[in-house]
Structures are given as C-alpha cells and as structure tokens.
Scaffold this motif. Structure first.
Motif, PDB file in Angstrom:
ATOM      1  N   PHE A  29      14.051 -42.653   7.949  1.00 13.06           N
ATOM      2  CA  PHE A  29      15.343 -43.137   8.437  1.00 13.06           C
ATOM      3  C   PHE A  29      16.381 -42.020   8.397  1.00 13.06           C
ATOM      4  O   PHE A  29      17.060 -41.752   9.397  1.00 13.06           O
ATOM      5  N   TRP A  30      16.503 -41.349   7.259  1.00 12.21           N
ATOM      6  CA  TRP A  30      17.503 -40.282   7.143  1.00 12.21           C
ATOM      7  C   TRP A  30      17.136 -39.091   8.020  1.00 12.21           C
ATOM      8  O   TRP A  30      18.023 -38.392   8.516  1.00 12.21           O
ATOM      9  N   ARG A  31      15.847 -38.866   8.221  1.00 11.09           N
ATOM     10  CA  ARG A  31      15.408 -37.777   9.111  1.00 11.09           C
ATOM     11  C   ARG A  31      15.808 -38.063  10.555  1.00 11.09           C
ATOM     12  O   ARG A  31      16.137 -37.136  11.315  1.00 11.09           O
ATOM     13  N   SER A  32      15.795 -39.328  10.956  1.00  7.52           N
ATOM     14  CA  SER A  32      16.024 -39.690  12.366  1.00  7.52           C
ATOM     15  C   SER A  32      17.483 -39.998  12.684  1.00  7.52           C
ATOM     16  O   SER A  32      17.913 -39.839  13.833  1.00  7.52           O
ATOM     17  N   LEU A  33      18.229 -40.462  11.694  1.00  4.37           N
ATOM     18  CA  LEU A  33      19.596 -40.920  11.944  1.00  4.37           C
ATOM     19  C   LEU A  33      20.503 -39.807  12.462  1.00  4.37           C
ATOM     20  O   LEU A  33      21.232 -40.002  13.454  1.00  4.37           O
ATOM     21  N   LEU A  34      20.469 -38.650  11.812  1.00  8.05           N
ATOM     22  CA  LEU A  34      21.387 -37.560  12.195  1.00  8.05           C
ATOM     23  C   LEU A  34      21.161 -37.076  13.635  1.00  8.05           C
ATOM     24  O   LEU A  34      22.135 -36.963  14.397  1.00  8.05           O
ATOM     25  N   PRO A  35      19.913 -36.801  14.055  1.00 11.03           N
ATOM     26  CA  PRO A  35      19.723 -36.407  15.460  1.00 11.03           C
ATOM     27  C   PRO A  35      20.207 -37.457  16.450  1.00 11.03           C
ATOM     28  O   PRO A  35      20.798 -37.116  17.489  1.00 11.03           O
ATOM     29  N   ALA A  36      19.980 -38.742  16.131  1.00 12.42           N
ATOM     30  CA  ALA A  36      20.430 -39.812  17.028  1.00 12.42           C
ATOM     31  C   ALA A  36      21.945 -39.803  17.168  1.00 12.42           C
ATOM     32  O   ALA A  36      22.484 -39.916  18.282  1.00 12.42           O
ATOM     33  N   LEU A  37      22.652 -39.648  16.056  1.00 14.25           N
ATOM     34  CA  LEU A  37      24.114 -39.647  16.081  1.00 14.25           C
ATOM     35  C   LEU A  37      24.660 -38.412  16.790  1.00 14.25           C
ATOM     36  O   LEU A  37      25.613 -38.505  17.577  1.00 14.25           O
ATOM     37  N   VAL A  38      24.054 -37.255  16.517  1.00 17.20           N
ATOM     38  CA  VAL A  38      24.533 -36.007  17.128  1.00 17.20           C
ATOM     39  C   VAL A  38      24.340 -36.038  18.644  1.00 17.20           C
ATOM     40  O   VAL A  38      25.250 -35.690  19.410  1.00 17.20           O
ATOM     41  N   ILE A  39      23.164 -36.460  19.095  1.00 13.48           N
ATOM     42  CA  ILE A  39      22.906 -36.511  20.543  1.00 13.48           C
ATOM     43  C   ILE A  39      23.787 -37.557  21.209  1.00 13.48           C
ATOM     44  O   ILE A  39      24.315 -37.330  22.305  1.00 13.48           O
ATOM     45  N   PHE A  40      23.997 -38.695  20.538  1.00  9.28           N
ATOM     46  CA  PHE A  40      24.859 -39.739  21.101  1.00  9.28           C
ATOM     47  C   PHE A  40      26.286 -39.224  21.256  1.00  9.28           C
ATOM     48  O   PHE A  40      26.933 -39.423  22.300  1.00  9.28           O
ATOM     49  N   GLY A  41      26.792 -38.538  20.216  1.00  6.97           N
ATOM     50  CA  GLY A  41      28.145 -37.992  20.281  1.00  6.97           C
ATOM     51  C   GLY A  41      28.274 -36.912  21.339  1.00  6.97           C
ATOM     52  O   GLY A  41      29.267 -36.867  22.079  1.00  6.97           O
ATOM     53  N   THR A  42      27.263 -36.046  21.431  1.00  9.51           N
ATOM     54  CA  THR A  42      27.270 -34.992  22.447  1.00  9.51           C
ATOM     55  C   THR A  42      27.253 -35.582  23.851  1.00  9.51           C
ATOM     56  O   THR A  42      27.910 -35.070  24.766  1.00  9.51           O
ATOM     57  N   THR A  43      26.508 -36.671  24.016  1.00 10.96           N
ATOM     58  CA  THR A  43      26.441 -37.338  25.317  1.00 10.96           C
ATOM     59  C   THR A  43      27.804 -37.870  25.732  1.00 10.96           C
ATOM     60  O   THR A  43      28.208 -37.746  26.899  1.00 10.96           O
ATOM     61  N   LEU A  44      28.534 -38.433  24.782  1.00  9.05           N
ATOM     62  CA  LEU A  44      29.874 -38.956  25.083  1.00  9.05           C
ATOM     63  C   LEU A  44      30.833 -37.824  25.447  1.00  9.05           C
ATOM     64  O   LEU A  44      31.610 -37.937  26.401  1.00  9.05           O
ATOM     65  N   PRO A  97      15.732 -44.782  34.304  1.00  8.34           N
ATOM     66  CA  PRO A  97      14.838 -45.683  35.036  1.00  8.34           C
ATOM     67  C   PRO A  97      13.457 -45.768  34.396  1.00  8.34           C
ATOM     68  O   PRO A  97      12.601 -46.518  34.857  1.00  8.34           O
ATOM     69  N   PHE A  98      13.251 -44.990  33.328  1.00  5.33           N
ATOM     70  CA  PHE A  98      11.933 -44.944  32.680  1.00  5.33           C
ATOM     71  C   PHE A  98      12.013 -45.485  31.253  1.00  5.33           C
ATOM     72  O   PHE A  98      11.456 -44.902  30.320  1.00  5.33           O
ATOM     73  N   PHE A  99      12.737 -46.595  31.089  1.00  2.00           N
ATOM     74  CA  PHE A  99      12.990 -47.139  29.754  1.00  2.00           C
ATOM     75  C   PHE A  99      11.688 -47.424  29.000  1.00  2.00           C
ATOM     76  O   PHE A  99      11.539 -47.051  27.830  1.00  2.00           O
ATOM     77  N   TRP A 100      10.741 -48.100  29.653  1.00  2.00           N
ATOM     78  CA  TRP A 100       9.504 -48.466  28.955  1.00  2.00           C
ATOM     79  C   TRP A 100       8.648 -47.242  28.645  1.00  2.00           C
ATOM     80  O   TRP A 100       7.922 -47.218  27.652  1.00  2.00           O
ATOM     81  N   GLY A 101       8.740 -46.220  29.470  1.00  2.00           N
ATOM     82  CA  GLY A 101       8.067 -44.961  29.149  1.00  2.00           C
ATOM     83  C   GLY A 101       8.638 -44.343  27.880  1.00  2.00           C
ATOM     84  O   GLY A 101       7.899 -43.843  27.031  1.00  2.00           O
ATOM     85  N   HIS A 102       9.966 -44.413  27.741  1.00  2.00           N
ATOM     86  CA  HIS A 102      10.613 -43.924  26.516  1.00  2.00           C
ATOM     87  C   HIS A 102      10.185 -44.759  25.310  1.00  2.00           C
ATOM     88  O   HIS A 102       9.975 -44.215  24.216  1.00  2.00           O
ATOM     89  N   MET A 103      10.068 -46.076  25.505  1.00  2.00           N
ATOM     90  CA  MET A 103       9.680 -46.930  24.386  1.00  2.00           C
ATOM     91  C   MET A 103       8.261 -46.629  23.917  1.00  2.00           C
ATOM     92  O   MET A 103       7.987 -46.579  22.708  1.00  2.00           O
ATOM     93  N   VAL A 117      14.813 -45.120  18.093  1.00  2.00           N
ATOM     94  CA  VAL A 117      13.741 -46.063  17.761  1.00  2.00           C
ATOM     95  C   VAL A 117      13.224 -45.806  16.345  1.00  2.00           C
ATOM     96  O   VAL A 117      12.983 -46.753  15.583  1.00  2.00           O
ATOM     97  N   ALA A 118      13.062 -44.530  15.984  1.00  2.00           N
ATOM     98  CA  ALA A 118      12.599 -44.198  14.643  1.00  2.00           C
ATOM     99  C   ALA A 118      13.599 -44.645  13.581  1.00  2.00           C
ATOM    100  O   ALA A 118      13.211 -45.128  12.505  1.00  2.00           O
TER     101      ALA A 118
END
Length: 290
Positions: free
Chosen positions: A42-57, A66-72, A188-189
């Motif tokens: 959880f701690w390994r995955s949380l930081l990358p998710a937050l950083v990429i989300f913030g960078t995206t904004l 369009p490839f949501f299920w492929g990502h899943m 997801v992780a």
C-alpha cells in the motif's frame, strides 16, 4: 550514440540501486516491525498514484482511456505480482526473492510460445533454457529446507509479472502513455492492498515505521522514474541488461545489512537467471539494422 548509451546506463544503475534499497527496506520493515506485505505494498503504491494524479492535474492531461479493461487486466496482474514479490521479501533471503521475481523473462518466453503462438528465435530458446536451469538450481536448496512453499509462491509472482508486462506491451502498442499505465497500476495496487491490509491488520503509523514507509515510497517512486528515463534516453538492450543489477545489488545488500549467506547453488541459479535476462534483451539482427 555513445553519449545516449552512457546516459541511459547511468540512469539504469541509479534505478537498480534504488530498487535494491526499496527491497532491503521492505525486508527490514517486515522483519523488525512485523509489517505485512499488504500494508507495505500500500505505501509502495500510494505515493506514485498521488504524484502522477497531481502531475496530471497540473499539466491538464486526462486519465480517461478507451482501454479501461486493458488497464484493469494489467493492473490486477501487476498488483498480484507486487504482493507476491513483497511476500518473498518477507519470507525468503533477499537475493533469492528478488531473483525469483526476475524469472518473468522465462514465463514471457513460455507465454509467447504456448499462449500467443509465436515462433520464438534461437535467442529466446537459449534464454528460456538458461532461465529454467537457474530456477531448478534455486529450487533445489528449497527442497532441503522448510521454505519450499514460500519459494513456489514467490516464483509464481514471475508468472503474473510476465502477464503484466505483456499487457503493458499491448497497451503501449495501442498508444497509451507510460504515465497512464503506471497510474492505473498504482491506483489499483493501492486500493487492493488497502483492502487486504484492513482484513489482515495494519500495524499503524509510528515513529519507528514512518522512516520505512517514506523510504519505501520514495525509493520506489524515484526508481520507477529513473528506469523510465533510462529507457527513454538510452539504448534499449543496454538498459534492459543493466536492469539485472538490481539482483546483484540486492544480493550484496542482503550479505552486508542482513547477514545472509548465499550458497553455491543459489549463486549459480542467480547467474543463470541474470544471463537469461541479458540474452533475451539482445536485439534481433533485423531490428538492430533499422
């Protein structure tokens, strides 16, 4: 060309050192603080998710795809591989667990032959045989100990890593950017490991665990960034071959910081798996000419 090779090599060496540092932090957190693999993931995955989300904004990009299920599919395979890798770090010697995680090259070859029905070149057969030999050498000591189940569980992580990497290839061919692939995997992780950690129990944030949590998140994030940049600016074969330095650095860390002993069979197995990865990274002659 030489400058690009040197630059890519430098970034990959940094990435390997950071990945190995993350591995030793995970192992020590599990051993000394009794943190389970789910909360560590959880701690390994949380930081990358937050950083990429913030960078995206900030960049005003979009996470819609369009490839949501492929990502899943990729993310669930990658999450399972991550949890199994962290399980191995918690229960096996550092060099053994990291090497077993790098057997994905063997399973990619097997999946390409039997699932994708591809006709592999000679180098793939050589890598496959070397990798299988390395696995057999590493499994032999496990049969003589009480760690056979843990070894087989960790080895299965290589299968899920292979599935995840094949999905990454498919998503990349469809035009998905690397940052979006990493975000969905991290998200997801994070969610999956949080649910599992809640079920099995959290240790909670303490003054002892906080340095490990920050260290695992930061080394994992910067290792991912360094590796991505290495592939971007460097020569693919050189970078891919150098990625196996993570196994070497992890083995050294295990001996120095944990006091682990590596037997002759394990050493030969590790070398065989590393060579299999290097051979599999060698570009085809036709591809090299293009």
């Amino acid at each position: 060309m030489i400058k690009n090779i040197s630059l890519g090599s430098g970034w990959m060496i940094i990435a390997a050192l950071l990945f190995a540092s993350m591995n030793i932090l995970v192992k020590n957190a599990a051993a000394h603080l009794h943190m389970n693999e789910y909360e560590l993931a959880f701690w390994r995955s949380l930081l990358p998710a937050l950083v990429i989300f913030g960078t995206t904004l900030v960049r005003k990009q979009t996470l819609k795809t369009p490839f949501f299920w492929g990502h899943m599919q990729r993310s669930m395979a990658g999450t399972t591989a991550l949890l199994l890798a962290f399980f191995g770090l918690s229960h096996l010697p550092l060099a053994t667990s990291v090497t077993l995680n790098y057997t994905s090259v063997v399973f990619i070859a097997l999946l390409s032959i039997f699932w994708l029905k591809e006709k592999p070149p000679l180098k793939t057969w050589v890598a496959l045989l070397m990798g299988l030999a390395g696995i057999c050498l590493m499994l032999k000591p496990a049969f003589a100990t009480d760690r056979l189940i843990e070894t087989l569980i960790t080895l299965s992580g290589g299968i899920f890593t292979a599935f995840a990497l094949l999905q990454v290839r498919e998503l990349s061919l469809m035009g998905e950017p690397a940052w979006r692939i990493v975000f969905y995997f991290s998200a997801v992780a994070t969610i999956t490991s949080a649910i599992a950690a809640t079920w099995f129990g959290w240790r909670g944030l303490t003054s002892d665990s906080l340095p490990y949590i920050i260290g695992i998140g930061m080394t994992g994030l910067f290792a991912q960034l360094a590796m991505t940049h290495a592939y971007h600016v460097g020569q693919k074969f050189t970078v891919a071959a150098l990625s196996y330095l993570t196994v070497v650095f992890s083995a050294v860390y295990g001996v120095i910081f944990v006091g682990e002993h590596i037997g002759a069979l394990e050493i030969f197995g590790i070398v065989a798996v590393i060579l299999a990865g290097v051979v599999s990274s060698v570009p085809e002659k036709n591809a090299a000419k293009r």
